[in-house]
Design an enzyme around this catalytic site. Structure first.
Site, PDB file in Angstrom:
ATOM      1  N   ARG A 203     -50.866 -53.805  67.246  1.00 37.86           N
ATOM      2  CA  ARG A 203     -51.526 -53.656  65.434  1.00 37.86           C
ATOM      3  C   ARG A 203     -51.026 -52.891  65.134  1.00 37.86           C
ATOM      4  O   ARG A 203     -51.773 -51.368  65.282  1.00 37.86           O
ATOM      5  CB  ARG A 203     -52.895 -54.012  65.250  1.00 37.86           C
ATOM      6  CG  ARG A 203     -52.798 -54.716  63.684  1.00 37.86           C
ATOM      7  CD  ARG A 203     -54.645 -55.427  63.193  1.00 37.86           C
ATOM      8  NE  ARG A 203     -55.059 -54.845  63.728  1.00 37.86           N
ATOM      9  CZ  ARG A 203     -55.973 -55.248  63.594  1.00 37.86           C
ATOM     10  NH1 ARG A 203     -57.127 -56.349  63.257  1.00 37.86           N
ATOM     11  NH2 ARG A 203     -58.034 -54.111  64.241  1.00 37.86           N
ATOM     12  N   THR A 207     -51.554 -50.498  58.355  1.00 42.06           N
ATOM     13  CA  THR A 207     -51.625 -51.230  57.314  1.00 42.06           C
ATOM     14  C   THR A 207     -52.041 -52.573  58.265  1.00 42.06           C
ATOM     15  O   THR A 207     -51.573 -53.751  57.435  1.00 42.06           O
ATOM     16  CB  THR A 207     -49.482 -52.395  57.856  1.00 42.06           C
ATOM     17  OG1 THR A 207     -49.382 -51.630  59.126  1.00 42.06           O
ATOM     18  CG2 THR A 207     -48.898 -50.387  57.071  1.00 42.06           C
ATOM     19  N   ASP A 301     -63.825 -52.604  71.017  1.00 39.24           N
ATOM     20  CA  ASP A 301     -62.725 -53.113  70.918  1.00 39.24           C
ATOM     21  C   ASP A 301     -62.496 -53.189  73.091  1.00 39.24           C
ATOM     22  O   ASP A 301     -63.546 -52.505  73.958  1.00 39.24           O
ATOM     23  CB  ASP A 301     -61.776 -51.420  71.790  1.00 39.24           C
ATOM     24  CG  ASP A 301     -60.083 -51.374  71.877  1.00 39.24           C
ATOM     25  OD1 ASP A 301     -60.124 -52.189  73.030  1.00 39.24           O
ATOM     26  OD2 ASP A 301     -59.826 -50.670  71.450  1.00 39.24           O
ATOM     27  N   ASP A 304     -60.477 -51.461  76.007  1.00 45.82           N
ATOM     28  CA  ASP A 304     -61.282 -50.081  75.630  1.00 45.82           C
ATOM     29  C   ASP A 304     -62.771 -50.273  76.659  1.00 45.82           C
ATOM     30  O   ASP A 304     -62.708 -49.446  77.847  1.00 45.82           O
ATOM     31  CB  ASP A 304     -61.241 -49.678  74.973  1.00 45.82           C
ATOM     32  CG  ASP A 304     -60.179 -48.662  74.310  1.00 45.82           C
ATOM     33  OD1 ASP A 304     -59.367 -48.846  74.725  1.00 45.82           O
ATOM     34  OD2 ASP A 304     -60.003 -48.373  72.814  1.00 45.82           O
TER      35      ASP A 304
END
Length: 311
Positions: A203, A207, A301, A304
């Site tokens: 992603r 945007t 995340d 991560d």
């Protein structure tokens, strides 16, 4: 309403008892009991909180319908091992296209671990794997099964059960790299014959649009039912891009089960609006997205934290 109180509530399942009890209770208590009735009816675990609310209010609708007719026919009794043929109803409360994993104190403890910002990598990985295992079991419950009769070692007795599709020939797990590998690897550990496809979609942080970089899938995807895994269903953009890849590979929409650990209403609604025939299973539904399109409260995340690359 505690999970330990659900079973005793079956004694109050008749319409008359429900009406008598509901007339003296608050709105929250009514909703709690309705969710409990709905949960115990045998439907998929769409109870979004411990006996407090059901996904999209379906539990209330079914309970109200049953009360209006004075019938408890919407309760589903499991078949017994001595029946000639196991029977499942054509329609069951909660068997919709969106499913939320059954919530217990144990699953809540696992979610507490992965959501805590102070949880270390080892504890996060352990909890994430346990949640993935539970979700895999519930995902398998959404597969079409066929009756199978076997002979037990005792007195030549027979047992009428069910058989899921052949993992090697009829199923496939597809992970959206890289965070979903944490889930797919656990699925493969439990079912080694299960083929594993990969889709790399990232992603754009500015945007918020998803971009496809890579995909590797079995050649006979059109003959398989697919369990698509992505731990965080936020905006739904990545999920839509992955589903598009699967459909272009020949997978019918109704043969896709998407599984996420945490989902946001925005993403769930977006995916189901675009692909109403898929089935969607989430561990928990969070309340919203923030300005950066991260799930709130979320768990950060997922990739991560699982792989130890937190900045």
């Amino acid at each position: 309403l505690g999970y330990s109180m659900l079973r005793p509530l079956t004694r109050m399942a008749s319409s008359r008892l429900w009406a008598r009890w509901a007339s003296s209770c608050s709105g929250t208590a009514k909703q709690s009991f309705s969710a409990a009735r709905y949960f115990l009816a045998g439907g998929t675990a769409t109870v979004a909180a411990l006996g407090v609310a059901t996904f999209a209010g379906k539990g209330e609708a079914h309970a109200a319908a049953a009360d209006a007719t004075g019938s408890a026919g919407w309760f589903v009794k499991p078949w017994t091992s001595y029946q000639a043929v196991p029977t499942l109803p054509d329609a069951m409360p909660g068997i919709e296209r969106v499913h939320v994993m059954r919530r217990t104190y144990y699953t809540m403890s696992l979610f507490t671990t992965i959501r805590d910002k102070d949880t270390q990598k080892r504890e996060f990985v352990e909890a994430a794997r346990k949640l993935s295992s539970l979700l895999f079991g519930e995902a398998l419950c959404l597969l079409p099964c066929k009756p199978k009769t076997v002979t037990t070692p005792v007195d030549g007795a027979t047992y009428v059960g069910m058989e899921i599709p052949d993992p090697a020939k009829e199923l496939c797990v597809v992970s959206i790299l890289r965070a979903a590998d944490a889930m797919a690897d656990e699925f493969n550990r439990q079912m080694p014959a299960l083929p594993q496809g990969k889709i790399l979609i990232q992603r754009d942080e500015e945007t918020k649009e998803a971009k496809l970089f890579f995909s590797k899938l079995p050649s006979d995807m059109d003959k398989r039912r697919v369990i698509l895994v992505d731990p965080m269903l936020a905006t739904g953009g990545t999920a839509l891009a992955a589903i598009k890849v699967l459909k272009e590979a020949g997978v019918p929409e109704q043969s896709i089960i998407m599984v996420s650990v945490v989902g946001a209403p925005t993403g769930i609604e977006k995916v189901m609006a675009a692909h109403p025939q898929i089935q969607l299973l989430v561990g928990e539904v969070d309340r919203s997205l923030n300005g950066k399109a991260y799930i709130v409260p979320g768990c950060g995340d997922f990739g991560d934290r699982f792989f130890g690359t937190v900045k």
